[in-house]
Design a protein around this motif. Structure first.
Motif, short mmCIF file in Angstrom:
data_model
loop_
_atom_site.label_atom_id
_atom_site.label_comp_id
_atom_site.label_asym_id
_atom_site.label_seq_id
_atom_site.Cartn_x
_atom_site.Cartn_y
_atom_site.Cartn_z
N MET A 1 0.84 -1.19 0.00
CA MET A 1 0.00 0.00 0.00
C MET A 1 0.89 1.25 0.00
N ARG A 2 0.58 2.20 -0.87
CA ARG A 2 1.35 3.43 -0.96
C ARG A 2 1.09 4.32 0.24
N PHE A 3 2.17 4.97 0.71
CA PHE A 3 2.02 5.89 1.84
C PHE A 3 1.89 7.30 1.28
N ILE A 4 0.71 7.88 1.44
CA ILE A 4 0.43 9.24 0.99
C ILE A 4 0.16 10.09 2.22
N ASP A 5 0.95 11.15 2.41
CA ASP A 5 0.80 11.95 3.64
C ASP A 5 0.42 13.39 3.36
N ARG A 6 0.09 13.73 2.10
CA ARG A 6 -0.36 15.09 1.79
C ARG A 6 -1.27 15.06 0.58
N VAL A 7 -2.46 15.61 0.73
CA VAL A 7 -3.42 15.69 -0.38
C VAL A 7 -4.14 17.03 -0.31
N ARG A 8 -4.75 17.43 -1.42
CA ARG A 8 -5.64 18.57 -1.46
C ARG A 8 -7.01 18.08 -1.93
N ILE A 9 -8.04 18.52 -1.25
CA ILE A 9 -9.39 18.09 -1.59
C ILE A 9 -10.33 19.30 -1.58
N GLN A 10 -11.47 19.13 -2.24
CA GLN A 10 -12.53 20.13 -2.19
C GLN A 10 -13.71 19.54 -1.44
N GLU A 249 -39.09 31.68 0.48
CA GLU A 249 -37.65 31.92 0.49
C GLU A 249 -36.92 30.84 -0.30
N ALA A 250 -35.86 31.26 -0.96
CA ALA A 250 -34.96 30.30 -1.58
C ALA A 250 -34.02 29.73 -0.52
N GLY A 251 -33.59 28.50 -0.71
CA GLY A 251 -32.61 27.91 0.20
C GLY A 251 -31.27 28.61 0.07
N THR A 252 -30.50 28.58 1.13
CA THR A 252 -29.18 29.22 1.10
C THR A 252 -28.13 28.23 0.61
N GLU A 253 -27.00 28.78 0.23
CA GLU A 253 -25.92 27.97 -0.33
C GLU A 253 -25.09 27.33 0.78
N GLY A 254 -24.69 26.10 0.58
CA GLY A 254 -23.80 25.44 1.54
C GLY A 254 -22.38 25.95 1.41
N GLU A 255 -21.61 25.78 2.47
CA GLU A 255 -20.22 26.22 2.44
C GLU A 255 -19.39 25.29 1.56
N GLY A 256 -18.36 25.85 0.98
CA GLY A 256 -17.43 25.07 0.17
C GLY A 256 -16.03 25.61 0.30
N MET A 257 -15.06 24.75 0.36
CA MET A 257 -13.67 25.21 0.48
C MET A 257 -12.71 24.14 -0.02
N TRP A 258 -11.53 24.60 -0.39
CA TRP A 258 -10.41 23.72 -0.72
C TRP A 258 -9.57 23.54 0.54
N LEU A 259 -9.13 22.32 0.77
CA LEU A 259 -8.36 21.99 1.96
C LEU A 259 -7.05 21.30 1.58
N ARG A 260 -6.05 21.50 2.41
CA ARG A 260 -4.81 20.72 2.31
C ARG A 260 -4.71 19.86 3.57
N LEU A 261 -4.63 18.57 3.38
CA LEU A 261 -4.53 17.64 4.51
C LEU A 261 -3.10 17.11 4.58
N GLU A 262 -2.49 17.23 5.75
CA GLU A 262 -1.13 16.74 5.96
C GLU A 262 -1.14 15.77 7.13
N LEU A 263 -0.59 14.60 6.90
CA LEU A 263 -0.53 13.57 7.94
C LEU A 263 0.79 13.68 8.67
N LYS A 264 0.70 13.83 10.00
CA LYS A 264 1.88 13.84 10.85
C LYS A 264 1.76 12.65 11.80
N LEU A 265 2.70 11.74 11.70
CA LEU A 265 2.60 10.50 12.46
C LEU A 265 2.56 10.76 13.96
N LEU A 266 1.81 9.94 14.66
CA LEU A 266 1.73 9.99 16.11
C LEU A 266 2.64 8.90 16.67
#
Length: 449
Positions: A1-10, A249-266
């Protein structure tokens, strides 16, 4: 299994459903009054720390995570169904950073805006504005030239009612029919100013690169994107002066953001050393971890964790040891594998400096130790005051035996004890592990835990 410790997601929460304009239609009940239901709330996006995961591999190949939107309200006071919460599972030790707001589907990621756009290659001409591809509208399944297009008369005009529905954000099937389920009144009196631009709560303010949260406990949850609020139906607008409100009333828009996830070993103990000093051999000897071992530098390309068990009188003592790829001069600036793996040492409580004889010209044990300390110091202040243990590996060789006395004498002047070991034969490892355990106990007492 590949070790991936940094990704960007929406991540995008669901939008709230629109409220309905509807009327009570019942036998023998004249002028039944408003009966439009509320739209359902959009689903939230929640990050969940999961001890069963060890890498961010799954998220590398699934970048977009969208929670379902709420359903619109209906007649007879029926409220729309709310969107379900979307859970995104991440490994323990995941740090969540803000990268930018996500405003729509298929948008350009914000970090690409920092890149300079490519210049137009030679031999390719770019047509000026007003030339090139024509704008085409689709009306009733047929292509129609956009009205008012320069140089050409419009062959057909789009239905104004359909255009109005598109502006209100109506679904495609509603646009095709040209009417909403609640009639023309809902279309004409839907509140435009309080529609998609209004959120359930005041949006949280982050700057790019801000740390949002550290998920380091199993089951810890973080609502990273809140769903939009469902719009109110016309039943809420009835008053003593307006018995038949025809707006919702019209429904309101949900929040949306781009994130960077970094894994730091414990881990409790982090092994620090130059390449090919025997870090992988040591962790395989003291635990059940089985990293790749080779007689060449940078055999270890991904961090390895091993659980070490020590005998105890009343209970078994355990600690987690991390083996990270070897450091080189300039690692704090990104050389070699650099800070890609130095961050995995941030959460450790004790550092184990592993030294070993090396035939490379200019390499000396004390110089290696000073260089490693310098890289940690330049990387950041988080390592200041952290307990250290120094071990000399490969004492099963003639070169290792010759270095024990001189190295111990030099370190004694710095008030640093030396633990000579052989990761291959196991000599000296028991004393080293007991010393590491004592340092962990002292670190816990200093923190009051």
């Amino acid at each position: 299994m590949r070790f991936i410790d940094r990704v960007r997601i929406q991540v995008r929460a669901g939008d709230g459903g629109d409220g309905a304009v509807a009327w009570r239609r019942e036998a023998h009940v004249p002028k039944g009054g408003p009966a439009g239901g509320d739209g359902g709330d959009g689903g939230d996006v929640v990050l969940v720390a999961d001890a069963q995961l060890a890498t961010l591999l799954d998220l590398k190949y699934r970048q977009h995570h969208h929670a379902p939107s709420g359903r619109p309200g209906g007649g007879a006071g029926k409220n729309g169904r709310g969107g379900e919460t979307l859970e995104v599972h991440v490994p323990l030790g995941t740090a969540v950073y803000y990268e930018g707001e996500a405003t729509g589907h298929g948008e350009r990621p914000p970090w690409l805006d920092d890149e300079t756009p490519d210049e137009t290659p030679e031999g390719i001409s770019v047509e000026p504005d007003g030339e090139g591809m024509d704008n085409v509208w689709i009306v009733d399944g047929e292509e129609v030239e956009a009205p008012g297009q320069a140089g050409e008369p419009a062959e057909a005009e789009a239905d104004p009612e359909r255009v109005e529905l598109i502006e209100l954000g109506a679904p495609a099937e509603v646009v095709a029919i040209g009417e909403t389920i609640s009639g023309g009144a809902q279309r004409r009196h839907m509140r435009r100013g309080t529609g998609r631009s209004r959120r359930r709560e005041e949006p949280r303010s982050y700057e790019r690169g801000d740390l949002i949260c550290d998920l380091d406990a199993d089951g810890e949850r973080l609502t990273i994107a809140r769903g939009g609020r469902g719009g109110r139906g016309n039943v809420h607008f009835r008053s003593s002066t307006n018995r038949a409100p025809d707006r919702a009333e019209a429904g309101t828009e949900g929040e949306g953001m781009w994130l960077r996830l970094e894994l730091k070993l414990l881990a409790d103990v982090g092994i620090v050393g130059y390449p090919n000093v025997g870090k992988s051999t040591l962790i395989s000897a003291i635990s059940r971890a089985r990293p790749e071992i080779g007689a060449y530098p940078f055999t270890t390309l991904v961090p390895q964790l091993g659980v070490v068990s020590l005998p105890g009188d009343t209970y078994e003592r355990t600690m987690v040891v991390a083996d990270v790829p070897g450091l080189v001069d300039g690692a704090s600036e990104g050389r070699g594998l650099g800070h890609e793996f130095l961050r995995h040492l941030e959460r450790t409580r004790v550092l184990l400096h592993l030294l070993a004889p090396d035939p490379t010209p200019g390499r000396e044990l004390l110089r290696d130790l000073d260089a490693l300390e310098g890289e940690l110091r330049r990387y950041g202040p988080m390592f200041e005051g952290r307990p250290r243990v120094v071990a000399l590996n490969k004492i099963d060789t003639t070169e290792g035996q010759e270095l024990i006395k001189a190295t111990r004498r030099a370190l004694r002047k710095r008030n640093i004890p030396l633990f000579p070991i052989s990761a291959v034969t196991g000599e000296g490892t028991d004393a080293l592990l007991e010393a590491l355990w004592r340092r962990l106990q002292l670190a816990d007492r200093a923190r009051g835990t």
